[in-house]
Design a protein around this motif. Structure first.
Motif, short mmCIF file in Angstrom:
data_model
loop_
_atom_site.label_atom_id
_atom_site.label_comp_id
_atom_site.label_asym_id
_atom_site.label_seq_id
_atom_site.Cartn_x
_atom_site.Cartn_y
_atom_site.Cartn_z
N THR A 94 11.69 -1.35 5.39
CA THR A 94 11.39 -2.18 4.22
C THR A 94 9.94 -1.98 3.80
O THR A 94 9.13 -1.40 4.53
N ALA A 95 9.62 -2.51 2.61
CA ALA A 95 8.23 -2.44 2.15
C ALA A 95 7.32 -3.18 3.13
O ALA A 95 6.19 -2.75 3.38
N GLY A 96 7.81 -4.28 3.69
CA GLY A 96 7.02 -5.01 4.68
C GLY A 96 6.79 -4.21 5.94
O GLY A 96 5.73 -4.30 6.57
N ASP A 97 7.79 -3.39 6.36
CA ASP A 97 7.62 -2.52 7.51
C ASP A 97 6.50 -1.51 7.28
O ASP A 97 5.68 -1.23 8.16
N VAL A 98 6.49 -0.92 6.08
CA VAL A 98 5.45 0.06 5.74
C VAL A 98 4.08 -0.61 5.78
O VAL A 98 3.12 -0.07 6.35
N GLU A 99 3.98 -1.80 5.19
CA GLU A 99 2.70 -2.51 5.19
C GLU A 99 2.24 -2.78 6.62
O GLU A 99 1.08 -2.50 6.97
N ARG A 100 3.12 -3.31 7.47
CA ARG A 100 2.72 -3.67 8.84
C ARG A 100 2.30 -2.45 9.64
O ARG A 100 1.31 -2.48 10.39
N ALA A 101 3.03 -1.34 9.49
CA ALA A 101 2.70 -0.15 10.26
C ALA A 101 1.34 0.41 9.86
O ALA A 101 0.54 0.82 10.72
N LEU A 102 1.02 0.41 8.57
CA LEU A 102 -0.25 0.98 8.13
C LEU A 102 -1.40 0.01 8.35
O LEU A 102 -2.54 0.44 8.56
N LEU A 103 -1.12 -1.30 8.33
CA LEU A 103 -2.18 -2.26 8.66
C LEU A 103 -2.59 -2.12 10.13
O LEU A 103 -3.73 -2.44 10.50
N ALA A 104 -1.68 -1.66 10.97
CA ALA A 104 -2.04 -1.42 12.37
C ALA A 104 -3.04 -0.27 12.48
O ALA A 104 -3.86 -0.24 13.40
N ARG A 105 -2.97 0.66 11.53
CA ARG A 105 -3.92 1.78 11.51
C ARG A 105 -5.20 1.44 10.76
O ARG A 105 -6.29 1.88 11.13
N PHE A 106 -5.05 0.69 9.68
CA PHE A 106 -6.18 0.34 8.82
C PHE A 106 -6.22 -1.19 8.69
O PHE A 106 -5.78 -1.74 7.68
N PRO A 107 -6.74 -1.88 9.69
CA PRO A 107 -6.65 -3.35 9.73
C PRO A 107 -7.41 -4.03 8.59
O PRO A 107 -8.46 -3.54 8.15
#
Length: 288
Positions: free
Chosen positions: A14-27
């Motif tokens: 989901t769009a939320g999955d993409v957001e969460r995964a990339l926020l883990a890289r770029f907090p």
């Protein structure tokens, strides 16, 4: 590969999955307080079909993403920092940000961006040095304060969240040669240069986007030159007069390579490359 984006191989991310995964890289904690990072427009529960990756969340890029069958537009710059007063079709009196958000809602394209949280990441610090063939040493931001508190030999740890990078020019070169290299790397777009073109460059700094106050840090650190996206005119005159050469690439040109960082982050998280569309955004001005 994260558990959330492993599902994308079956078309379930989901769009939320993409957001969460990339926020883990770029907090978000690395971003400026005034910034907007992450999902700005859209339904976090919407399954992702394809992702378009670009520099700007402009109305043109939103339309392009929709035409390509993408329901996520992943960008470096947010559609807006301060909300526009009107959201609607492009017309006189409507800012492009308002049109971009209207187009995104109308076409079902989620807008996700990673702005200053990406700017301060190691991958962003290294991007320009790698393209220019410079040897990355450590971040620029905060170096002057560190030297003042711990001595002239103190340097930040590589990868410390910070703007800019301090680099060594292998074998040395002149300001002119570094500027010419910048022009070739940027597809023939000639940079603006302040300072003595024949001055030697042993150590330089790079900074995508706006240089801001980092020019003073580079000067205080005794660097020879700075390559940046955007430099304030009067700051450039002052810094050059005090011995720091400046090479200005253009804000967009300096940050366009960050779209490759976002695309790589997506694929590293398991999102299929054949479902990513990279927007080759043209520069906003031309060399005629």
């Amino acid at each position: 590969m994260t558990d959330t984006l492993e599902k994308s191989l079956a078309g379930a991310a989901t769009a939320g999955d993409v957001e969460r995964a990339l926020l883990a890289r770029f907090p978000r904690g690395q971003a400026e307080e005034w910034d907007r990072c992450g999902l700005l427009v859209g339904d976090p529960a919407a399954p992702v079909t394809k992702v378009a990756v670009g520099l700007d969340a402009s109305s043109a890029n939103v339309r392009f993403a929709a035409e390509q069958g993408c329901n996520v537009l992943l960008t470096h710059h947010p559609a807006f920092l301060d909300p526009p007063s009107v959201f609607g079709p492009q017309a006189r009196g409507v800012a492009d940000a308002g049109t971009a958000v209207w187009e995104a809602c109308r076409s079902g394209v989620a807008l996700i961006n990673f702005h200053t949280c990406l700017d301060r990441a190691l991958v962003a610090q290294q991007q320009l040095p790698q393209l220019l063939g410079l040897d990355y040493e450590h971040p620029l931001e905060g170096w002057a304060a560190l030297r003042a508190s711990r001595g002239s030999q103190a340097v930040p740890s590589p990868g410390t969240p910070a703007y800019g990078a301090v680099c060594r020019a292998p074998g040395g070169m002149t300001v002119r040669e570094l500027a010419e290299r910048c022009g070739r790397v940027m597809g023939g777009r000639s940079p603006r240069v302040w300072g003595d073109p024949d001055a030697p460059v042993i150590k330089a700094a790079t900074c995508t986007g706006s240089l801001g106050d980092l020019g003073q840090e580079a000067l205080s650190a005794g660097l020879d030159a700075v390559v940046a996206g955007e430099v304030r005119y009067h700051s450039a005159i002052d810094l050059a007069a005090r011995g720091l050469a400046l090479i200005e690439l253009g804000h967009d040109a300096s940050e366009q390579p960050l779209t490759a960082c976002l695309m790589q982050a997506l694929t590293d998280e398991g999102f299929p490359r054949d479902r990513i569309v990279l927007i080759d955004q043209p520069h906003t001005w031309l060399s005629l």
